[in-house]
Design a protein around this motif. Structure first.
Motif, PDB file in Angstrom:
ATOM      1  N   VAL A  45       0.917  -1.089   0.006  1.00 27.56           N
ATOM      2  CA  VAL A  45      -0.076   0.050  -0.112  1.00 27.56           C
ATOM      3  C   VAL A  45       0.979   1.252  -0.075  1.00 27.56           C
ATOM      4  O   VAL A  45       1.864   1.218   0.666  1.00 27.56           O
ATOM      5  N   ILE A  46       0.354   2.270  -0.638  1.00 22.91           N
ATOM      6  CA  ILE A  46       1.183   3.532  -0.900  1.00 22.91           C
ATOM      7  C   ILE A  46       0.036   4.523  -0.201  1.00 22.91           C
ATOM      8  O   ILE A  46      -0.987   4.535  -0.861  1.00 22.91           O
ATOM      9  N   CYS A  47       0.486   5.262   0.729  1.00 18.51           N
ATOM     10  CA  CYS A  47      -0.095   6.467   1.359  1.00 18.51           C
ATOM     11  C   CYS A  47       0.220   7.655   1.273  1.00 18.51           C
ATOM     12  O   CYS A  47       1.684   7.718   1.519  1.00 18.51           O
ATOM     13  N   LYS A  48      -0.414   8.662   1.632  1.00 24.74           N
ATOM     14  CA  LYS A  48      -0.051  10.067   1.678  1.00 24.74           C
ATOM     15  C   LYS A  48       0.306  10.217   3.356  1.00 24.74           C
ATOM     16  O   LYS A  48      -0.461   9.779   4.027  1.00 24.74           O
ATOM     17  N   SER A  49       1.334  11.167   3.624  1.00 23.40           N
ATOM     18  CA  SER A  49       1.401  11.581   4.937  1.00 23.40           C
ATOM     19  C   SER A  49       0.134  11.894   5.491  1.00 23.40           C
ATOM     20  O   SER A  49      -0.566  12.975   5.050  1.00 23.40           O
ATOM     21  N   GLY A  50      -0.129  11.592   6.836  1.00 20.68           N
ATOM     22  CA  GLY A  50      -1.213  11.928   7.416  1.00 20.68           C
ATOM     23  C   GLY A  50      -2.296  11.478   7.339  1.00 20.68           C
ATOM     24  O   GLY A  50      -3.298  11.359   8.042  1.00 20.68           O
TER      25      GLY A  50
END
Lengths: 115, 111
Positions: free
Chosen positions: A11-16
């Motif tokens: 999984v790739i996610c954005k900071s926060g």
């Protein structure tokens, strides 16, 4: 043999943002689930131990509020990485003891990348 | 508490040769010693284990030996093949569910 199904595999996610990782025991009941973190070319670092129906036990230095663990049923344990930061990027693996000797069966791991 | 040391950290062998990985443990109460193989991008898998009342166990090309007096145990892989290339972890269990892992050995089998 005992199988633990872990999702997602990556999984790739954005900071926060928050990310939830699931581990399901197939065809058997997992009363205990261990959650590990593994950095590249390093060993398994135990983060916490979850037991069905009770609060998880966290290892020293692991933030409880950041790594939320839930073991609501005998076949499902989840790890939620809250407010993810790039330093949380790692390989996360679950495992549960099985059999008379309590050897571990591991999930296939989740590669988390926080951008 | 239990402490498990594993050597070497990296091992390179020629296909067909044998590979030996050694581990030591500190807690004399440990009675179960599993070995796990981890391929790239996957979770570890149990490949062989031994209990403290047994000195040696073999499963085809892999074998494990245990010396309780010296508190060390070893993994032996004979006739190595390229598909044996992986990271191998030894572990020791002092009882119950708790298992302490070694740091891992990266095995390379050269064709």
């Amino acid at each position: 043999g005992a199988v633990v199904s872990q999702h997602p595999s990556w999984v790739i996610c954005k900071s926060g943002t928050s990310v939830k990782i699931e581990c399901r025991s197939l065809d058997f009941q997992a009363t205990t689930m261990f959650w590990y973190r593994q950095f590249p070319k390093q060993s398994l670092m135990l983060m916490a131990t979850s037991n069905e129906g009770s609060k998880a036990t966290y290892e020293q230095g692991v933030e409880k509020d950041k790594f939320l663990i839930n073991h609501a049923s005998l076949t499902l344990s989840t790890l939620t990485v809250t407010s993810a930061h790039p330093e949380d990027s790692s390989f996360y693996i679950c495992s549960t003891p099985f059999g008379a000797n309590y050897g571990y069966t591991f999930g296939s791991g989740t590669r988390l990348t926080v951008v | 508490g239990e402490n498990v040391e594993q050597h070497p950290s990296t091992l390179s062998v020629q296909e067909g040769d044998s590979a030996v990985i050694k581990c030591t443990y500190s807690d004399s109460a440990s009675n179960y010693f599993p070995w796990y193989k981890q391929e790239l991008g996957k979770g570890p898998q149990l490949i062989i284990d031994i209990r403290s009342n047994v000195g040696e166990k073999k499963d085809q090309r892999i074998a494990v030996t245990l010396n309780k007096t010296a508190k060390h145990f070893s993994l032996h892989i004979t006739e190595t093949q390229p598909e044996d290339s992986a990271v191998y972890f030894c572990a020791a269990s002092p009882g119950g569910f708790k298992t302490i892992f070694g740091a891992g050995t990266r095995l390379f089998v050269k064709a």
